[in-house]
Enzyme design. Structure first.
Site, short mmCIF file in Angstrom:
data_model
loop_
_atom_site.label_atom_id
_atom_site.label_comp_id
_atom_site.label_asym_id
_atom_site.label_seq_id
_atom_site.Cartn_x
_atom_site.Cartn_y
_atom_site.Cartn_z
N SER A 1 3.93 2.17 8.45
CA SER A 1 3.64 1.19 7.41
C SER A 1 4.87 0.72 6.66
O SER A 1 5.78 1.50 6.38
CB SER A 1 2.69 1.78 6.38
OG SER A 1 1.39 1.70 6.86
N GLY A 2 4.86 -0.55 6.34
CA GLY A 2 5.98 -1.14 5.58
C GLY A 2 7.11 -1.56 6.49
O GLY A 2 7.92 -2.40 6.15
N HIS B 1 0.82 -1.22 0.00
CA HIS B 1 0.00 0.00 0.00
C HIS B 1 0.85 1.27 0.00
O HIS B 1 0.37 2.35 -0.33
CB HIS B 1 -1.03 -0.02 1.15
CG HIS B 1 -0.53 0.40 2.48
ND1 HIS B 1 -0.21 -0.49 3.48
CD2 HIS B 1 -0.28 1.63 2.99
CE1 HIS B 1 0.20 0.19 4.54
NE2 HIS B 1 0.16 1.47 4.26
N ASP C 1 -0.44 -7.47 1.45
CA ASP C 1 0.14 -6.13 1.51
C ASP C 1 1.65 -6.19 1.70
O ASP C 1 2.15 -5.93 2.79
CB ASP C 1 -0.53 -5.33 2.65
CG ASP C 1 -0.21 -3.84 2.57
OD1 ASP C 1 0.48 -3.43 1.63
OD2 ASP C 1 -0.66 -3.10 3.48
N GLY D 1 2.54 6.15 9.19
CA GLY D 1 3.96 6.41 8.96
C GLY D 1 4.83 5.22 9.34
O GLY D 1 6.00 5.17 8.99
N1 ARG Z 1 -1.42 2.24 7.20
C1 ARG Z 1 -0.57 2.89 8.13
C2 ARG Z 1 0.59 3.57 7.40
O1 ARG Z 1 0.48 3.83 6.22
C3 ARG Z 1 -0.14 1.98 9.25
C4 ARG Z 1 -1.26 1.82 10.18
C5 ARG Z 1 -1.02 0.90 11.28
N2 ARG Z 1 -2.11 1.11 12.16
C6 ARG Z 1 -2.26 0.52 13.32
N3 ARG Z 1 -3.27 0.84 14.06
N4 ARG Z 1 -1.40 -0.35 13.69
O2 ARG Z 1 1.56 3.99 8.00
#
Ligand code: ARG
Length: 491
Positions: free
Chosen positions: A440-441, A295, A344, A438
């Protein structure tokens, strides 16, 4: 993921983090009979349809049948008898046609079922003895794809036997490092090789793959044969890269509810920038390859030109002056679904390899058969927001989060069946500690057998650190095989 599978009573349940799961994650490699209507196998149409019309042409040209030659003239004298003869002959021809068509169908089908296997759904059949022999036979190389893997926390080398449709450990008898190097190359590590040792097999295997040392200087797979005996009583443990070692012990350090990290704590962590701004996290797995979330690289960010990776730096404010690594390739999982966030995961290949040091090191890719505890303690790290709707953090944060069993994470009060086998949940159902925007990944890692493993990549969650809304991570174990194939195909 299976929980509690095959455990003796009284033994604590664990995650059997299986590897490649083609059934649940990918379209079937060899489609079942019904699937042929969807993927018509090029093998059948040329033979069957060509034949079928022949039957029809015969029956539809009564001229051939109504002008019977000498033998039938003596039998079919009167007009009624003639009509009877014609229908009789018709039935004979039809029956013959059906029998011939059946035989032909059986023959063409056996080409794959008895003496060989089909390459994916391409319709091309390759003899079973040619699978995993080190030479490409299938148009897309499927016959040499999944021939070696590392199993469990001790990196036990296993070889796939297409004949027996199963994986077998390799007996150490006659083993040398050159074979280890060949196996590492096969898994996409190029010339990278760390160690190969004989270890006592704890998997309880009774059948092994053994090296035929007298087979001369041929390919590794041509030298391997099945054996129920292994005189050294040890199997090959293979490591292709020195991975999963951090310089300092990870102090339980605040992410949301984590603590600032120190240099060398999470040396595999990278910050992925777009136009000088931190966008996502990532994990180093080789000097050239970074694991991140699919994503993060959705169009137009699937273009490698946008990305720069920073490694071995704790503060975002310092990265501005630091050396960033340009990205050469971005590979998103082909079955990533942006709505459900299923699959993902993505890979980035760097233009120039990283130099490993105390601050920059790779994490280990998880092997199938890792046996994680239901609440296995894991660590998350990243520059993500330290509270919901907050801004990204200047300093790298890390926090401990226990795994959450899939059944519990999928329950009505938590994510109500949104969790697929390609996802893994971690955090606290009470909230307060979590990854956030932030992060993510970035990595979800665990320490097992003195090695840090990349169990997950930060994917999604509803808000951050809320009760009954834990973090959801890509289940990296199910992608290990896909990652190896990408590294091999893009070396
Ligand atoms: N999708 C988020 C990103 O782009 C990460 C979200 C993780 N959320 C959580 N509640 N653990 O950074």
């Amino acid at each position: 993921m299976d929980l509690n599978s095959g455990l003796p009573p009284g033994v604590a349940p664990y995650y059997e983090n299986r590897g490649y799961q083609p059934e649940s994650l990918y379209p079937p490699r060899r489609p079942a009979a019904g699937a042929y209507s969807v993927y018509p196998a090029p093998y059948y149409p040329p033979s069957v349809p060509q034949y079928t019309p022949r039957v029809l042409t015969h029956t539809s040209t009564p001229g051939v049948l109504t002008r019977p030659k000498s033998p039938s003239r003596t039998l079919c004298t009167s007009k009624t008898k003639k009509a009877l003869c014609v229908t009789f002959a018709l039935v004979i021809v039809l029956a013959g046609g059906v029998v011939a068509a059946l035989l032909l169908w059986k023959f063409t089908e056996n080409k794959c079922n008895v003496s060989g296997m089909e390459c994916g759904s391409s319709g091309t059949c390759v003899s079973a003895s040619l699978w995993c022999d080190g030479i490409l036979h299938c148009p897309r190389g499927e016959d040499e794809n999944q021939c070696v893997r590392l199993y469990g926390p001790n990196f036990i080398l296993q070889v796939y036997s297409p004949q027996r449709k199963s994986w077998y450990p390799v007996c150490r008898d006659g083993w040398s490092e050159s074979y280890g190097k060949a196996a590492c190359q096969d898994m996409g590590y190029g010339n990278s090789f760390y160690s190969s040792q004989g270890i006592v097999d704890d998997s309880g295997a009774t059948s092994f793959m053994k090296l035929n040392v007298s087979a001369g200087n041929t390919d590794l797979y041509k030298k391997l044969y099945h054996s129920d005996a292994c005189s050294s009583k040890t199997v090959v443990s293979l490591r292709c890269i020195e991975c999963g070692i951090n310089t300092k012990m990870g102090r339980q350090s605040r992410i949301v509810g984590g603590m600032n990290a120190a240099l060398g704590d999470w040396p595999w962590q990278v910050s992925l920038h777009v136009q000088g701004v931190h966008v996502c996290g990532g994990s180093i797995i080789t000097p050239e390859w970074i694991v991140t979330a699919a994503h993060c690289v959705e169009e137009p960010l699937n273009n490698p030109r946008y990305w720069t990776a920073f490694a071995g730096i704790l503060r975002q404010s310092v990265m501005f002056f630091g050396k960033g690594y340009r990205v050469e390739k971005v590979i998103s999982h082909p079955h990533y679904d942006s709505k459900s966030k299923n699959n993902d995961i993505a890979l980035m290949k760097l233009q120039t390899p990283l130099t490993f040091n105390d601050k920059v090191k790779p994490v280990c890719l998880p092997n199938p058969g890792m046996r994680l505890e239901p609440k296995q303690p894991c660590w998350i790290s990243g520059w993500g927001a330290t509270y919901e709707k907050g801004k990204t953090s200047d300093v790298l944060n890390a926090a401990m989060v226990p795994l959450i069993e899939p059944a519990q994470c999928n329950s009505r009060f938590v994510y109500n069946h949104l969790i697929t086998p390609a996802m893994i949940c971690a955090g606290y159902l009470g909230g307060s500690v979590d990854s956030c925007q932030g992060d993510s990944g970035g990595p979800l890692v665990t320490l097992k057998s003195s090695v840090w493993w990349l169990i997950g990549d930060t994917s999604w969650g509803s808000g951050c650190a809320k009760a009954n809304r834990p973090g959801v991570y890509g289940n990296v174990t199910v992608f290990t095989d896909w990652i190896h194939r990408q590294m091999k195909a893009n070396s």
